[in-house]
Design a protein around this motif. Sequence first.
Motif, PDB file in Angstrom:
ATOM      1  N   ALA A 102      -1.045  14.509  -5.136  1.00  0.00           N
ATOM      2  CA  ALA A 102      -1.319  15.325  -3.970  1.00  0.00           C
ATOM      3  C   ALA A 102      -0.254  16.387  -3.730  1.00  0.00           C
ATOM      4  N   PHE A 111       1.214   6.674  -6.717  1.00  0.00           N
ATOM      5  CA  PHE A 111      -0.005   7.290  -7.252  1.00  0.00           C
ATOM      6  C   PHE A 111      -0.452   8.533  -6.507  1.00  0.00           C
ATOM      7  N   VAL A 112      -0.259   8.567  -5.186  1.00  0.00           N
ATOM      8  CA  VAL A 112      -0.806   9.697  -4.438  1.00  0.00           C
ATOM      9  C   VAL A 112       0.186  10.856  -4.346  1.00  0.00           C
ATOM     10  N   PHE A 117       1.996   1.781  -3.533  1.00  0.00           N
ATOM     11  CA  PHE A 117       0.914   2.392  -4.309  1.00  0.00           C
ATOM     12  C   PHE A 117       0.788   3.865  -3.981  1.00  0.00           C
ATOM     13  N   TRP A 118       0.891   4.164  -2.696  1.00  0.00           N
ATOM     14  CA  TRP A 118       0.723   5.534  -2.239  1.00  0.00           C
ATOM     15  C   TRP A 118       1.802   6.429  -2.839  1.00  0.00           C
ATOM     16  N   ILE A 138       0.843  -1.200   0.000  1.00  0.00           N
ATOM     17  CA  ILE A 138       0.000   0.000   0.000  1.00  0.00           C
ATOM     18  C   ILE A 138       0.876   1.247   0.000  1.00  0.00           C
TER      19      ILE A 138
END
Lengths: 243, 216
Positions: free
Chosen positions: A75, A70-71, A66-67, A63
Amino acid sequence: MTSGLWELVLNGIWITVQLLVLSALVATAVAFGVGMARTHRLWIVRFLAGVYTEVFRGTSALIMIFWVFFVLPVAFGWQLVPLWAGTLALGLTYGAYGAEIVRGALNAVDPAQREGGIALSFTPWQRMRLILLPQAVPEMIPSFTNLLVELLKGTALVSVMGMGDLAFSANLVRLALQESAEIYTYVLVIYFVIAFLLTRGMRGLERRLKAGVGKQIGRTPDQELHRPETTGVGAAGSLGGAS
Amino acid sequence: MTWDWGAVADFMPKFWDGLLLTLQILALGSLISFALGLVWALLMRTPSRLVRWPVGAVTEFIRNTPLLVQLFFLFYVLPEWGVTASALTTGVFAIGLHYSTYTMQVYRAGIEAVPAGQWEAATALNLPVTRTWRVVILPQAIRRVVPALGNYVIAMLKDTPILMTITVMEMLGEARLFAQQNFQFTEPLTVIGVAFILIAYPASLLVRALERRLVR
């Protein structure tokens, strides 16, 4: 398998090794920084370091990957090169596990050593650098070895993001040959060999570090307590000798 | 940075589905790993080196290679060998098998921690081997290892997202699908990240409490 496919696998090994070394460096820095912060005298420092470890140990490494992939770009506008994104995600996650190892080893150092440092009016940093760490680091090595193997296994996760590491190359070869038993067996064996080499290397390191503080390999602190008192050196403290 | 609560609300139904599946995987995987781990640990205690050596080598191999690659191995190679199973079954088995090589070591430590006097008493009472294990050794060993097994359940929870790679729709799978359909990555990924912390942290507190109560 053709030589072209082997080249893919070799490239994969190279990327896996790069990722392993880089994220191990990041994780070590984080582990020592956060681990030492957890023994700090100010409660706010200890608390923040504790929050860090619980947050990063609480989420899954995948996770985190992924963060970061993608984030972070959306962000915060940080688009990292895949290698660095993988390094960051793995280093931060496994660093949190390492911080627990560092904290445990620092707390396991005989309190008299710290008190001795205070009595000699060492600064906190001198105590850490000259008294606590030299004794704590050799005790950390077996746990760090396990963590390093876990990190190696963790590097395979970046293949999910399409990074061309060893696990990813296995996928490519499977698609090229339409046959999977052979390549996956090879790749598992390669991972095992890397893990084996890491374990061996770390054992050598442990032996050298323990020789530096006069300890033998394989002695746990618990055994150390039950050591027969044949020489006066080890027993002097427990007899309260003021000699 | 923009945060869209609407996206969170849209994601929540999917999230609960994913959470349910994650917990199912975790429960089944734990059962497999507890059972298989005990089998490995007992096999490692047999007098015959012909049993101990292969079991030791295989478990060492599984422990030192990535779960992700093992998962792909089972998912792609087993059908070639004529064994077909759903992605979920394969995933649960892979995760259970992987962690059984860890729980095996936990059991071993627990068995070794049973005082030698217990073995001697069993011998003195002329108990047969199976009865010695069943009523004397294992009840004492397993009591000691419960917290350590709990730690591995938490570790297993954090490895369940890997099953996403073989199309199992657990939490991360749901989050990724939602993100790709709606082009909103921040919200679903953050929600499941927070969910993992909210499950793992109390669980680790629970394990610590168990440790204080069961291990003296």
